[in-house]
Write an enzyme that holds these catalytic residues in place. Structure first.
Site, PDB file in Angstrom:
ATOM      1  N   GLU A  53      11.488 -20.242 -15.139  1.00 14.41           N
ATOM      2  CA  GLU A  53      10.043 -19.997 -15.280  1.00 14.41           C
ATOM      3  C   GLU A  53       9.935 -18.582 -15.833  1.00 14.41           C
ATOM      4  O   GLU A  53      10.281 -17.614 -15.163  1.00 14.41           O
ATOM      5  CB  GLU A  53       9.361 -20.104 -13.910  1.00 14.41           C
ATOM      6  CG  GLU A  53       7.888 -19.732 -13.944  1.00 14.41           C
ATOM      7  CD  GLU A  53       7.275 -19.571 -12.542  1.00 14.41           C
ATOM      8  OE1 GLU A  53       7.700 -20.265 -11.594  1.00 14.41           O
ATOM      9  OE2 GLU A  53       6.388 -18.714 -12.407  1.00 14.41           O
TER      10      GLU A  53
ATOM     11  N   LYS B 151       2.866 -25.435  -6.739  1.00 13.08           N
ATOM     12  CA  LYS B 151       3.583 -24.203  -6.402  1.00 13.08           C
ATOM     13  C   LYS B 151       2.944 -23.678  -5.118  1.00 13.08           C
ATOM     14  O   LYS B 151       1.719 -23.549  -5.047  1.00 13.08           O
ATOM     15  CB  LYS B 151       3.430 -23.187  -7.530  1.00 13.08           C
ATOM     16  CG  LYS B 151       3.937 -21.795  -7.176  1.00 13.08           C
ATOM     17  CD  LYS B 151       4.082 -20.920  -8.413  1.00 13.08           C
ATOM     18  CE  LYS B 151       4.371 -19.475  -8.043  1.00 13.08           C
ATOM     19  NZ  LYS B 151       4.998 -18.707  -9.104  1.00 13.08           N
TER      20      LYS B 151
ATOM     21  N   ARG C  98       3.981 -12.030 -17.235  1.00 14.47           N
ATOM     22  CA  ARG C  98       3.762 -10.642 -16.803  1.00 14.47           C
ATOM     23  C   ARG C  98       4.380  -9.670 -17.797  1.00 14.47           C
ATOM     24  O   ARG C  98       4.046  -8.495 -17.812  1.00 14.47           O
ATOM     25  CB  ARG C  98       4.428 -10.410 -15.451  1.00 14.47           C
ATOM     26  CG  ARG C  98       3.649 -11.034 -14.340  1.00 14.47           C
ATOM     27  CD  ARG C  98       4.380 -10.863 -13.046  1.00 14.47           C
ATOM     28  NE  ARG C  98       4.185 -12.039 -12.238  1.00 14.47           N
ATOM     29  CZ  ARG C  98       4.691 -12.214 -11.051  1.00 14.47           C
ATOM     30  NH1 ARG C  98       5.462 -11.282 -10.531  1.00 14.47           N
ATOM     31  NH2 ARG C  98       4.445 -13.316 -10.387  1.00 14.47           N
TER      32      ARG C  98
ATOM     33  N   THR D 235       2.995 -17.347 -14.437  1.00 17.70           N
ATOM     34  CA  THR D 235       1.880 -16.396 -14.443  1.00 17.70           C
ATOM     35  C   THR D 235       0.955 -16.683 -15.636  1.00 17.70           C
ATOM     36  O   THR D 235       0.501 -15.773 -16.334  1.00 17.70           O
ATOM     37  CB  THR D 235       2.360 -14.922 -14.442  1.00 17.70           C
ATOM     38  OG1 THR D 235       3.469 -14.789 -13.550  1.00 17.70           O
ATOM     39  CG2 THR D 235       1.279 -13.982 -13.953  1.00 17.70           C
TER      40      THR D 235
HETATM   41  C1  3PG Z   1       6.441 -15.366  -8.628  1.00 19.37           C
HETATM   42  O1  3PG Z   1       5.898 -14.865  -9.584  1.00 19.37           O
HETATM   43  O2  3PG Z   1       6.525 -16.593  -8.503  1.00 19.37           O
HETATM   44  C2  3PG Z   1       6.941 -14.474  -7.543  1.00 19.37           C
HETATM   45  O3  3PG Z   1       6.602 -13.149  -7.773  1.00 19.37           O
HETATM   46  C3  3PG Z   1       8.379 -14.566  -7.291  1.00 19.37           C
HETATM   47  O4  3PG Z   1       8.530 -14.105  -6.017  1.00 19.37           O
HETATM   48  P1  3PG Z   1       9.866 -13.378  -5.540  1.00 19.37           P
HETATM   49  O5  3PG Z   1      10.049 -12.198  -6.457  1.00 19.37           O
HETATM   50  O6  3PG Z   1       9.571 -12.956  -4.116  1.00 19.37           O
HETATM   51  O7  3PG Z   1      10.981 -14.366  -5.633  1.00 19.37           O
END
Ligand code: 3PG
Length: 219
Positions: free
Chosen positions: A42, A130, A46, A70
């Site tokens: 994924e 999710k 960002r 995102t």
């Molecule tokens: C995401 O964007 O799905 C999360 O920020 C991932 O979370 P993690 O960095 O705690 O694994």
């Protein structure tokens, strides 16, 4: 041909990636993930060049499943799809974006953590949600409570997942796969620690296997 959802469930973990230097790192990262037995990613919007990263990862490893994370706007969806993204992940449930992706035939996994979110997701015929941010929203205990009234959903918890709690999550039959950045941290990517990434993926795959064989024994 299996669909994207069942292929992601089979793999069991989804690396959540933020790539600051896609031209330098995307292809190497894709190869490192595939070598570790985790041919899925994924790629989050960002970072500015997320669509470039998606395209380069798919070119480097054509059998890999690469999605966009995102995703906040229709413009992100369009850019992700043009780059070859095979699924879309949104941090929350934006029903307009869900409908937009469904019109385009793009699987979407929206972030849902409340009964209200699940109600809305049901109307759109979604199968995998999710669960984000997982640990901060009540973790496995909340996921199990939500499955009582909504047994039709599988979830992809993301946020706070690591090698320490991966097995506990994956042992629960409601979990389709776990998302996380622990195997693709900024330190690992920025310092191009590809072997370490492959190693973390292999460890994750082993945990997926152990958790699932435990699940089968209990049935
Ligand atoms: C995401 O964007 O799905 C999360 O920020 C991932 O979370 P993690 O960095 O705690 O694994």
């Amino acid at each position: 041909m299996e669909n994207i959802q069942s292929r992601i469930s089979q793999i069991g973990v989804v690396p959540v990636i933020k790539l600051n230097h896609p031209e330098r790192d995307a292809a190497n990262l894709a190869r490192a993930l595939c070598a570790g037995g985790v041919p899925v990613a994924e790629v989050t919007f960002r970072a500015a060049g997320a669509d470039i990263a998606i395209r380069l990862m798919r070119e480097a490893c054509p059998d890999m499943i690469v999605g966009a994370g995102t995703v906040l706007t229709k413009e992100h969806v369009d850019r992700a799809q043009a780059a070859g993204a095979q699924f879309i992940v949104t941090p929350g449930l934006d029903t307009e974006l869900v409908a937009y992706c469904q019109e385009k035939g793009l699987p979407i996994f929206p972030g849902c953590t409340t009964p209200t979110d699940y109600h809305a997701a049901l109307k759109y015929g979604l199968e995998i949600l999710k669960f984000f941010p997982a640990e901060q929203s009540g973790g496995l205990a909340k996921i199990k409570s939500m499955a009582a009234p909504f047994p039709m959903f599988k979830v992809m918890p993301t946020g706070g997942i690591s090698l320490k709690n991966l097995k506990e999550y994956l042992s629960c039959p409601v979990i389709a796969a776990c998302g996380g950045s622990y195997m693709v941290t900024a330190d690992l990517i920025d310092n191009q620690k590809w072997e370490e990434i492959t190693d973390l993926c292999k460890k994750s795959v082993e945990i997926v296997r152990e958790a699932r064989s435990g699940r089968e024994k209990k049935l």
